[in-house]
Design an enzyme around this catalytic site. Structure first.
Site, mmCIF file in Angstrom:
data_model
loop_
_atom_site.group_PDB
_atom_site.id
_atom_site.type_symbol
_atom_site.label_atom_id
_atom_site.label_comp_id
_atom_site.label_asym_id
_atom_site.label_seq_id
_atom_site.Cartn_x
_atom_site.Cartn_y
_atom_site.Cartn_z
ATOM 1 C CG HIS A 1 -23.667 -14.920 33.337
ATOM 2 N ND1 HIS A 1 -22.824 -14.244 34.203
ATOM 3 C CD2 HIS A 1 -24.925 -14.669 33.778
ATOM 4 C CE1 HIS A 1 -23.551 -13.607 35.120
ATOM 5 N NE2 HIS A 1 -24.825 -13.863 34.895
ATOM 6 N NE ARG B 1 -22.665 -14.921 39.241
ATOM 7 C CZ ARG B 1 -23.696 -14.095 39.227
ATOM 8 N NH1 ARG B 1 -23.601 -12.925 38.622
ATOM 9 N NH2 ARG B 1 -24.833 -14.425 39.794
ATOM 10 C CG HIS C 1 -1.805 -1.183 1.331
ATOM 11 N ND1 HIS C 1 -1.359 -2.430 1.710
ATOM 12 C CD2 HIS C 1 -3.137 -1.306 1.100
ATOM 13 C CE1 HIS C 1 -2.380 -3.274 1.715
ATOM 14 N NE2 HIS C 1 -3.461 -2.623 1.350
ATOM 15 C CG PHE D 1 -21.909 -10.218 25.227
ATOM 16 C CD1 PHE D 1 -22.818 -10.435 24.206
ATOM 17 C CD2 PHE D 1 -22.392 -9.919 26.485
ATOM 18 C CE1 PHE D 1 -24.182 -10.351 24.426
ATOM 19 C CE2 PHE D 1 -23.756 -9.835 26.731
ATOM 20 C CZ PHE D 1 -24.659 -10.054 25.694
ATOM 21 C CG HIS E 1 -5.972 1.735 -0.477
ATOM 22 N ND1 HIS E 1 -6.136 2.475 0.672
ATOM 23 C CD2 HIS E 1 -6.090 0.436 -0.098
ATOM 24 C CE1 HIS E 1 -6.340 1.659 1.698
ATOM 25 N NE2 HIS E 1 -6.320 0.416 1.249
ATOM 26 C CG ASP F 1 -10.848 8.492 5.124
ATOM 27 O OD1 ASP F 1 -11.405 9.459 5.673
ATOM 28 O OD2 ASP F 1 -10.006 8.612 4.217
ATOM 29 N N GLY G 1 -3.410 -3.472 11.580
ATOM 30 C CA GLY G 1 -3.838 -4.016 10.286
ATOM 31 C C GLY G 1 -5.341 -4.118 10.275
ATOM 32 N N PRO G 2 -5.929 -4.862 11.247
ATOM 33 C CG PRO G 2 -6.499 -6.714 12.541
ATOM 34 C CD PRO G 2 -5.333 -5.848 12.162
ATOM 35 C CD GLU H 1 -20.078 -5.741 25.131
ATOM 36 O OE1 GLU H 1 -21.100 -6.065 25.774
ATOM 37 O OE2 GLU H 1 -20.098 -4.923 24.180
ATOM 38 C CG HIS I 1 -27.822 -13.171 27.200
ATOM 39 N ND1 HIS I 1 -28.585 -12.725 26.142
ATOM 40 C CD2 HIS I 1 -27.484 -12.049 27.903
ATOM 41 C CE1 HIS I 1 -28.713 -11.411 26.202
ATOM 42 N NE2 HIS I 1 -28.040 -10.974 27.261
ATOM 43 C CG ASN J 1 -6.741 9.287 2.014
ATOM 44 O OD1 ASN J 1 -7.876 8.831 1.889
ATOM 45 N ND2 ASN J 1 -5.723 8.534 2.438
#
Length: 661
Positions: free
Chosen positions: A461, A357, A33, A437, A264, A160, A122-123, A411, A473, A190
């Protein structure tokens, strides 16, 4: 290396060195790139030659400013800087090997591969989230140790795409709420994405969005060095985090492709590069940097050396210097082991039936008293995750010295910030939410594992045992999905003793993240005889033995008690079964073969877990049995669900009897 006249090196020549190296490396690799490095070269040149506090001779200086390239696809910007500034271990040959097998210069910056890469990016958006965590860690340590030891900024180059990703909203709103004034984001504005103009997919006013969350905002010409320097100095004086929109031309200097998506994610091509060399007045061969330009860059790399040396003297003289060094070292084995050992003795003396927990909260009460660097938190589930202890005051904009973060329902932002905190050092982050989650922040977990970062995810949980909240859940596939991530340790303790041991293992290991999967429902204590050894460190161990046995039942977490009850039923039928508790598949796989074989045995085996069978291969053969889930859960009380889905002592006992014939 080219020799030239002794005329002073101009700013464009400094910036064009980045542009030339970037387009040359991408062209040689036939992949990469070039557009972003060419567009942001002016911003980077100002930042690294005039503003950033760092010493190329000591990349790990703890009070350095942090620089995060959130738009990690533009990695040649960072690699060019690292080479030009004279960081040890980055040569021109490394740039020539861009994106090649075994090269330091991977397609996206990887933490630990090259100096100057503060995090793996990267992500898109992850770097921004990490930077929030770094700024958080700086604010906390500054409140604890003072300006003399901790006083630095965190700078981000974001594109962006970073700002479109959902994690950006979670991260920027948290940073604004906490008024992290030493966080400065330089947005590569850009107006181009891979598909073409940003207008194809987005019309957000980003400055208004950031301002709405409490940020200072500015808009500048990203190719005007004076404007860039002035904006950064103004941002440094702000009492809030700052977004600087740097209006740039992607692929700056390319004769026909500048300002278009063609620059790009693809090499410019020989003709375009030749034209760019003329426009940029860069008549040098590929990868050739004139000596005078390189010398100027190398001088910039040494600009803050005296500052670093003065800081080292302050640390040595400061009354808190030794405590500060201990915090940065992050080695807690010597304090953890005796604390957990004594705590286990107390548990055995007075066994308790509690949800794991709650057992986690009890263990944290011990841990947070002996480790002053832990910073806990939860994504708006503090009372359910049991992540806050008495030793922890909230970390807020008014009290950065606090040790507990209310992350809100963020999260992904929480997990990414925890990565940044761990990368910064001096703190040990843990955070909680419901285990289902983990789907919301798996990318951050994966990056923590990739970067070998000590981050602890308190996931409560953990099965259908949560009951009435129902299948939305109830995690079913999540244990398997988490166990599939390399270098991630997944712990599922069966009682208070195992929970304490799993916490010890998570914090003692500095080379990777851990998930601790915990129940909502109460569990009877299974370990009622004290041992100094941490049995969970073996990954799996025989918790109920038989000299002459007919089968072995393997279980994790809440199903260990179920396995023990099945064993009792089998005794009535004259069948002898061992029970193995397997709190960590990963640690068991790392044990010597002889130990693993002794635990596995040579008799029929049955696995029990309120989840899918996937991932049980190291314990179960095709001919062995498994009692667990095959689909989603349902809404009902926990006991009714276990009965409905056939995860019962009777079902386990019957499976054993079927296998032994």
């Amino acid at each position: 290396m080219a020799e030239r006249s002794s005329d002073a090196v101009s700013f464009p020549q400094m910036a064009n060195a980045i542009r030339a190296l970037s387009m040359d490396a991408v062209e040689k690799a036939k992949s990469g790139h070039p557009g972003m490095p060419m567009g942001m070269a002016d911003v980077a040149t100002v930042l690294f030659t005039q503003v950033l506090k760092f010493d190329a001779g000591d990349p790990d200086w703890r009070d350095r400013d942090r620089f995060v390239l959130s738009a990690g696809h533009g990695s040649m910007l960072l690699y060019s800087l690292v080479y030009l500034l004279g960081y040890e271990g980055m040569t021109i040959e490394d740039l020539k090997n861009f994106r090649q097998l075994g090269s330091k210069t991977a397609g996206h910056p990887e933490y630990g591969h090259v100096p100057g890469a503060e995090t793996t990016t990267g992500p898109l958006g992850q770097g921004l989230g990490n930077a929030v965590g770094m700024a958080l860690a700086e604010a906390h340590l500054n409140a604890r140790f003072g300006d003399g030891l901790v006083d630095h900024f965190t700078y981000v180059i974001a594109g962006d795409g970073c700002l479109m990703e959902g994690i950006s909203q979670e991260s920027l709103s948290l940073a604004g709420h906490l008024k992290l004034r030493k966080l400065i984001v330089l947005w590569d504005d850009n107006n181009i994405s891979i598909d073409g103009p940003i207008s194809l997919s987005d019309s957000t006013n980003q400055l208004d969005r950031f301002a709405a969350s409490g940020w200072d905002t500015m808009r500048i010409d990203g190719h005007d060095p004076a404007a860039i320097a002035s904006a950064i100095e103004k941002a440094k004086a702000s009492d809030r985090p700052t977004l600087i929109a740097c209006k740039t031309i992607i692929g700056f200097g390319a004769p026909t492709k500048a300002g278009t998506s063609a620059t790009h994610g693809a090499p410019l091509g020989a003709d375009e590069i030749a034209g760019a060399r003329k426009i940029l007045d860069w008549p040098f061969a590929p990868f050739e940097i004139p000596e005078d330009i390189l010398s100027q860059w190398r001088a910039a790399g040494e600009r803050a050396r005296a500052d670093r040396e003065a800081w080292e003297s302050r640390v040595s003289a400061d009354p808190q210097g030794d405590t500060f060094k201990t915090a940065l070292a992050g080695d807690y084995k010597d304090v953890l082991a005796p604390a957990i050992r004594d705590y286990k003795k107390a548990l055995v003396a007075e066994p308790k039936k509690v949800a794991t927990r709650k057992a986690s909260e009890m263990a944290l009460g011990v841990i947070n008293d002996v480790i002053g660097e832990t910073i806990g938190g939860s994504a708006d589930l503090t009372g359910s995750n049991n992540t806050k202890t008495k030793a922890q005051a909230p970390l807020t904009a008014e009290n950065y010295a606090g040790r507990y973060l209310y992350y809100g329902i963020r999260e992904h932002g929480m997990a990414s910030a925890m990565n940044g905190m761990a990368l910064h050092g001096g703190v040990v982050p843990y955070g909680g939410t419901f285990m289902v989650f983990t789907d919301y922040f798996r990318p951050a977990i994966r990056l923590a594992a990739l970067m070998d970062q000590r981050v602890v995810y308190v996931m409560t949980h953990d099965s259908i045992g949560l009951g009435e909240d129902g299948p939305t859940h109830q995690p079913v596939e999540h244990l398997a999905a988490l166990r599939a991530i390399p270098n991630l340790k997944v712990f599922r303790p069966c009682d208070s003793v195992e929970t304490a041991e799993c916490w010890e293992l998570s914090l003692a290991d500095e080379a990777g993240p851990s998930v601790i999967a915990l129940t909502r429902q109460g569990l009877e204590q299974q370990r009622n005889t004290h041992t100094d050894d941490n049995l969970c460190a073996r990954g799996a161990y025989v918790i109920a033995d038989e000299n002459q046995y007919d089968a072995t039942i393997f279980a994790t977490g809440s199903e260990v008690k179920l396995a023990m009850n099945a064993r009792a039923l089998l005794v009535k039928d004259g069948v002898k079964a061992r029970v193995v508790s397997a709190p960590s598949f990963e640690l068991f796989a790392a044990q010597p073969e002889a130990y693993r074989l002794s635990v596995l045995g040579n008799k029929p085996r049955v696995g029990v877990e309120a989840a899918i069978r996937q991932g049980w291969d190291q314990f179960l053969r095709l001919k062995d049995g498994f009692i667990g889930m095959t689909g989603f859960g349902a809404s009902a009380p926990a006991d009714a669900l276990y009965e409905h889905f056939g995860i019962t002592p009777t079902a386990v006992a019957n499976e054993v009897k079927k296998l032994i014939g």
